[in-house]
Design a protein around this motif. Sequence first.
Motif, PDB file in Angstrom:
ATOM      1  N   GLN A 314     -13.694  29.021 -54.724  1.00 54.95           N
ATOM      2  CA  GLN A 314     -14.855  29.805 -55.141  1.00 54.95           C
ATOM      3  C   GLN A 314     -14.893  31.189 -54.497  1.00 54.95           C
ATOM      4  N   HIS A 336     -21.812  36.634 -56.793  1.00 58.79           N
ATOM      5  CA  HIS A 336     -21.300  35.311 -56.429  1.00 58.79           C
ATOM      6  C   HIS A 336     -21.477  35.025 -54.937  1.00 58.79           C
ATOM      7  N   HIS A 340     -23.079  31.481 -54.640  1.00 59.34           N
ATOM      8  CA  HIS A 340     -22.223  30.440 -54.077  1.00 59.34           C
ATOM      9  C   HIS A 340     -22.799  29.917 -52.766  1.00 59.34           C
ATOM     10  N   ILE A 387     -22.003  24.858 -59.343  1.00 63.11           N
ATOM     11  CA  ILE A 387     -20.675  25.381 -59.004  1.00 63.11           C
ATOM     12  C   ILE A 387     -19.780  25.388 -60.248  1.00 63.11           C
TER      13      ILE A 387
END
Length: 496
Positions: A314, A336, A340, A387
């Motif tokens: 990720q 992100h 995340h 996710i």
Amino acid sequence: MADITGILPAITIAIPLVAAVLILIVGRYENIREGVTIAAAIAMLCSILAMLPEVLSGARISISLLPMVPGGDFALRVDAFGMVFALVASILWLLNSFYAIGYMRALKEHAQTRFFFCLAVAIAAAVGIAFSANLLTLFVFYEILTIITYPLVVHVETPEAMKAGRKYLAYLLVGGIFLLAATVLTYLLTGMTDFVPGGFLAGSGSDLILRILFLLFMVGFVKAAWMPIHGWLPAAMVAPTPVSAFLHAVAVVTAGVFGIVRIAGWVFGMDLMASLGLGIFLAVIASFTIITASLFALTEDNLKRRLAYSTVSQLSYILLGVSMLSIAGMTGAMAHIPIHAFMKITLFMAAGAFIVSAGKESISDMKGLFRKMPVTVLMFSAAAIGICGLPPLAGIISKIYLALGAVEGGMPILLLVIIISAVLNAAYFFPIIYTMIFEHPDDERSLDAVTEPPLTMLVPIVLTASISVLIFFFPSMPFMDLIEIAIAEITQSVIP
């Protein structure tokens, strides 16, 4: 008020450092020690929120603390992109502190004073990275973060933990040498180290020198855990789960990707990166890491290690967004970071709850956990779905921007990487959800004593998952607004 605001960056970093000293002083008094931790986390968050309106207005808050070299002071500057990192770190430090208190008490962990001391210094270093005005300041805080997190990684002091700690230090200290070399070379080329929106390296050296410089920065920011310099991160999973959560969401890995985005937007600039062909170089690294780390995740039965490889994958979404050298791609990369962080800390906190309440670390042993821990399992499932990029979790937002960025940047092949990754995400997360919700335990009696974790652990899990949902429905407040300002800075576009 302006004078007070001007020193708030320094005050913000000082708060957890003062708390760290107090934690050592009152360490034998558990309730007071933990009260200091929570009070400091609240105070730091309030200090950051006090600066937020000014940053949202497009202003930057600067303060010089100490002369270091001509053209490079030890200085702090709060801008929109730095505020994204600082805001995420401060919110999650507060929630992770409550969680850590419940976790450490439940397992009766040793050396809790050292643990909370190191966390406090580490968050100060992380926010220092966010607020660094130049490369020199960033380097100092970056190395402090490396050193102070070592005791957290080796906290359990088993042979396995000590081995993991040596690996952790070896990777990160060597990375620090590369970062120092990159900083020195930048200074030699330009006579400055201050971050400048849009970059300041153009025309300062030959193409070869500038490409070498970028590579030095990439290796220097080893905390970004791109392959093949990622091995320290899965190894560090021997640490207590609050440490894993801190490493993956609050400070360490976020500092790595934050640094790379900062270098791309405020040292090189997107135009220079394009002319040097660095976008393609970064795209290859990111694509390889995204897919390969996901394949590694598929093979892991230990939940924390599977999550660690998920993080490796990720994080490279952020590098992928930078590689596109487009406004949408950079927006996706920046977005992100907070998106995340909130989802991944939910996953790690839930993993810790499974250890505390059920004694389960392996996915194959988690059959039927939903019956006894429905809230924790649901929060884990929600974050996992996020996710994978499915609504109503925030993960879909950054992935949409990345998809648009691939087209906008003339790199449609990266759409295939994003699609393959999404499939692999589902492949390593959905079986976990299925195992916990639908499968029956091999021994029904093994779940007799299992319950939800203590509220000090459960509430943070619910809150981080809920924030991931709120970001989906209200993305502009405040993260996307801050990111829009940051993008306008580095592209010299007009803020609407």
